[in-house]
Design a protein around this motif. Structure first.
Motif: not given
Ligand SMILES: [Zn+2]
Length: 352
Positions: A99, A275-276, A344
């Motif tokens: 991130d 992502p995630t 996550e």
């Molecule tokens: Zn991320």
């Protein structure tokens, strides 16, 4: 209960010398442990979300354990390359952060430099360019900071939800309502920022103090440039922290992200993190098309030569993990014990 049993089992494996045997084994030598982190607390963030943030003290103790365990920490690119030509050093580890919240420069990087360890930062770039708090993270954090208040969404979004916030599930529900509102109204980044400020005022949280500390901000372009200059490896994580299931939109996420990062660092990017942790087989040819040479997930495990290079597992460390459990990942003994699937948290979802 399981945690206690697991810790006792790990302790006895360590005492009996089994951990050392595994640590020095051929099995471990052929495997790469890729560690995953997100933020390192500026103040109390690890108390809000211990899988999204760890305290500086916890990170320090992890880096000490890595050093004491005689692991070889490699830059990610070198680690992946050597994994597939069967040339890993003993007890190979790579360290990654996702991130790019501003604390990376103030908390994580100074510690990594102190221990002289290389690391990759998978940077999502929208909020590096737009210097306001990451909306999803900030809303989740505010609901936790204001957990002694009563939330009345009618006053903020017009939604029919009035509730106390002491319970985590209730806060998650309130967060999903706020997300739904922002999505349905197609709020701009500026409007979302206004909504976060209103939420803080409503809950009696000092928003100006958080802004002044740049809590939940991403690194600025200048900070990213400086980190790259000091040796941090900055890689791909999409521009808006999302992976559309549409080829053109997916490729645009990579392209925007790459253009932004390479503009900041002047260095090429070829490594990606989902992502995630969400991935889909349809992404693999698109990543290849975008000249991505490795991609990491949040599936807990060791990377081996039989791992798909665009689906490399990682181990997501967290504040709640004990030292003995962390050590069991360095040695490889963890693979002998039952594991929960680690991903996550929900609050680490779409960042734009
Ligand atoms: Zn991320």
């Amino acid at each position: 209960m399981l945690k206690k049993f697991k810790q006792a089992a790990l302790q006895s494996l360590k005492t009996s010398g089994v951990s050392t045997l595994v640590h020095n084994s051929r099995w471990r030598r052929q495997r790469l442990l890729i560690l995953a982190y997100h933020g390192v607390s500026l103040s109390d963030e690890h108390l809000w979300n211990g899988s999204q943030f760890i305290s500086p003290n916890t990170l320090r103790s992890r880096l000490e354990l890595i050093k004491q365990s005689n692991c070889t920490v490699l830059p990610l690119g070198e680690a992946v390359e050597r994994l597939y030509i069967n040339d890993l050093p003993d007890r190979a580890v790579a360290i990654t952060f996702d991130d790019g919240t501003s604390d990376f420069g103030r908390r994580a990087w100074p510690l990594l430099q102190e221990f002289e360890l290389p690391a990759t930062l998978y940077l999502t770039t929208f909020y590096s360019e737009y210097q306001r708090p990451v909306f999803d993270l900030m809303c989740s954090y505010l609901l936790w900071k204001g957990r002694d208040a009563v939330l009345d969404l009618k006053q903020l979004t017009g939604q029919d939800l009035r509730t106390e916030l002491t319970d985590n599930d209730v806060r998650e529900h309130a967060l999903s309502q706020i997300h739904a509102f922002a999505r349905e109204r197609k709020l701009s980044a500026e409007e979302k920022d206004q909504l976060a400020a209103s939420l803080a005022a409503h809950l009696g949280v000092d928003y100006d103090a958080l802004i002044a500390e740049r809590v939940m901000y991403n690194l600025t372009a200048g900070e990213v440039a400086q980190l790259a200059h000091e040796g941090a490896d900055i890689q791909l994580h999409t521009h808006r922290h999302r992976t559309p299931k549409d080829r053109a939109l997916f490729l645009r996420e990579i392209e925007d992200n790459r253009h932004s990062i390479e503009g900041m660092t002047g260095r090429p990017t070829s490594h990606f993190c989902y992502p995630t942790g969400r991935y889909d087989p349809m992404f693999l040819p698109w990543l290849t098309e975008a000249a991505v040479v490795s991609a990491t997930t949040c599936e807990a495990g060791f990377a081996s030569r039989s791992s798909h290079r665009l689906l490399l597992p990682r181990f997501l460390d967290s504040e709640s993990l004990s030292s003995i459990e962390f050590e069991s990942w360095l040695t490889g003994v963890s693979m002998a014990l039952p594991r929960r699937r680690v991903g996550e948290s929900a609050s680490a979802g779409s960042m734009a």
